[in-house]
Design an enzyme around this catalytic site. Structure first.
Site, PDB file in Angstrom:
ATOM      1  CB  CYS A  42      17.897  64.624   1.427  1.00  0.00           C
ATOM      2  SG  CYS A  42      17.787  65.947  -0.456  1.00  0.00           S
ATOM      3  CB  THR A  96      14.707  69.786   4.120  1.00  0.00           C
ATOM      4  OG1 THR A  96      14.063  69.530   3.130  1.00  0.00           O
ATOM      5  CG2 THR A  96      13.886  68.731   5.082  1.00  0.00           C
ATOM      6  CG  PHE A 146      12.579  53.988  -1.163  1.00  0.00           C
ATOM      7  CD1 PHE A 146      11.765  54.268  -2.855  1.00  0.00           C
ATOM      8  CD2 PHE A 146      13.784  55.306  -0.812  1.00  0.00           C
ATOM      9  CE1 PHE A 146      12.599  55.693  -3.476  1.00  0.00           C
ATOM     10  CE2 PHE A 146      14.270  56.200  -1.691  1.00  0.00           C
ATOM     11  CZ  PHE A 146      13.318  56.719  -2.767  1.00  0.00           C
ATOM     12  N   GLY A 174      23.225  57.569  -0.325  1.00  0.00           N
ATOM     13  CA  GLY A 174      23.914  58.800  -0.310  1.00  0.00           C
ATOM     14  C   GLY A 174      23.283  59.956  -0.151  1.00  0.00           C
TER      15      GLY A 174
END
Ligand code: UGA
Length: 475
Positions: free
Chosen positions: A287, A128, A276, A284
């Site tokens: 990422c 990332t 979600f 946590g």
């Protein structure tokens, strides 16, 4: 056609962390020839013996299946690059002191890759990274004298979740390929062809998941900068959903509503989606916290103040304090109390404790003078490294040992086994039948009927005393 779909590509994956190792093994599973490189000699030696250093479903089996056939491990980057058509960079991009991503590992690897470029290669960012990293990779390679026609840079972000990484890789919601040229997009197209054509799902021994031959993995080809932003924006948006529902949960607590019903009602709207939206003790992991800060930094560098992201982070911190206050108000005082804490990993099905909200809550309890007996099915070893066992903190072998003589039991991680506890046995072991559940694993009405004081997140508490004692304003 099927020949093209089954043409193995020679792939080099640099980095054998969560992303690199899963990618390397899964590329081998789909039929490619993979060399996975790491500069940690011990790690490579252990991988060569088939030992998987992380807790990840299917990974042991797939490694055993492909080791020294489809996938090899080495410390020799130069040779691995020379032999490969595509080179995936999957090294760490930790948070720097300013909050931006530290790209020094990426740069170091790119300068080494430069020495192995002997023919056309596609260099793929899998880590990332902030937008425009692809342009920096290109610039570094040019500085080492590599001619433009010998390489392309592609951004191919990974969307795997720890714990379900293998299935996420082989059954992705989407494959994003941010390619500079059609030639580079074609190489990535060949690499992912077993998944995008559906051919992989027709194999008798394919890892099962949501996709199948008729509904294979979708691929989206974009510019490299769009792909880089897709990754940061996706993680930030998911974190935003969690913080949003967590504030809603606090409102639900105040007005006597049930956040699970509210989330269900919202999620049935296809524009919102149900995933979600589970209220809890905050997100946590390695990422979300890091990527949110990095994306905020990216915006700042463009002169854009993305305040929404700082608010998401603030709410996340507040959610942990709110849960701690919930424990406090249920138990009245904390000093000297014995608390059973179930869950140390940042989420279920992983041994990863990075930025675990459960660990933060345990630290708050220890600071408040409580004694904690902690249990996690997979994360105790790692937890001992950051929170050593001492007078106030004890690690125990199971849920019931944790509960023995405790004033209350906390559920901090969403492990499936914590949703199936033997409640009668617990009741006999706990000093008082009090469960404070940060993951809403039980039906609060049933818990009340079973005689528990049951306090969860965003739902009515089943503690008759709570109605009569005024609650502090915790937010
Ligand atoms: C996350 C993303 O979900 C992946 O798509 C992405 O590839 C990955 O980050 C990454 O960038 O490498 P991961 O960190 O493994 O994956 O974990 P998640 O399953 O996303 O959970 C993150 C945190 O949010 C956990 O602490 C979890 O308990 C919490 N969570 C999740 C909630 O509190 N509520 C929810 O509804 C969902």
């Amino acid at each position: 056609m099927s020949e093209i779909l089954n043409t193995p590509v020679n792939i080099c994956v640099i980095g054998s962390g969560y992303v690199g190792l899963v990618a390397a093994v899964c590329f081998a599973e789909t039929g490619h020839h993979v060399v996975c490189v790491d500069n940690d000699e011990q790690k490579v030696a252990s991988l060569c013996q088939g030992k998987v250093p992380i807790y990840e479903k299917h990974l042991d089996d797939l490694l055993a299946k492909h080791l020294n056939k489809g996938v090899h491990f080495t410390t020799g980057l130069h040779d691995a690059v020379e032999r490969s058509e595509a080179v995936f960079i999957a090294v760490g991009t930790p948070q720097s002191s300013t909050g931006s991503a530290d790209l020094s590992f990426v740069e170091a690897v790119v300068s080494e890759i430069a020495r192995g470029i002997n023919s056309y290669k596609v260099i793929v960012e899998k880590s990332t990274v902030p937008v425009y990293t692809h342009a920096w990779i290109r610039r570094v390679l040019s500085r080492y004298g590599i001619q433009d026609h010998l390489f392309d840079v592609v951004s191919n972000p990974e969307f795997l979740r720890e714990g379900t990484a293998v299935v996420d890789f082989l059954h992705p919601d989407r494959i994003v390929v941010g390619a500079e040229t059609p030639k580079a997009a074609e190489v990535l197209g060949r690499i992912y062809a077993p998944l995008t054509s559906g051919e992989y799902y027709s194999r008798p021994n394919a890892i099962a998941g949501p996709l199948n031959v008729k509904s294979p993995a979708p691929i989206l080809v974009t510019s490299p900068q769009s792909a880089e932003i897709i990754k940061h924006a996706s993680n930030s948006f998911l974190a935003l959903k969690i913080s949003f529902i967590n504030v809603v949960s606090t409102i639900c607590e105040s007005v006597g509503a049930d956040v699970d019903d509210v989330a269900k009602g919202m999620g049935l709207d296809a524009r919102i989606g149900s995933r979600f939206l589970s209220a809890g003790i905050g997100y946590g992991g390695s990422c979300f916290p890091k990527d949110l800060t990095a994306f905020h930094n990216v915006a700042q560098q463009q002169g854009i103040d993305f305040k929404l992201l700082t608010e998401v982070e603030r709410i996340n911190e507040q959610q942990k304090r709110h849960f701690f206050q919930k424990i406090h108000s249920t138990l009245w005082t904390l000093r000297g109390k014995k608390i059973a804490a179930l869950g140390l990993a940042f989420k279920g099905e992983t041994d990863d404790i990075r930025d675990s909200p459960g660990i933060d809550i345990i630290k708050m309890l220890l600071e408040a003078g409580s004694k904690v007996s902690a249990y996690d099915p997979a994360a105790m070893e790692r937890s001992r490294e950051v929170l050593p066992e001492e007078g106030q903190l004890q690690y125990v072998q199971d849920e019931y040992a944790a509960a023995k003589g405790a004033d209350a039991l906390l559920i901090l991680t969403h492990w499936p086994q914590f949703a199936k506890l033997d409640l009668e046995r617990l009741k006999g072991l706990l000093k008082f039948p009090i469960i404070i559940d940060g993951r809403n694993l039980y039906d609060y009405k049933e818990m009340h009927d079973k005689g528990f004081t049951y306090v969860s997140v965003g739902r009515p508490a089943s503690h008759s005393g709570l109605e009569t004692i005024p609650r502090a304003n915790f937010v």
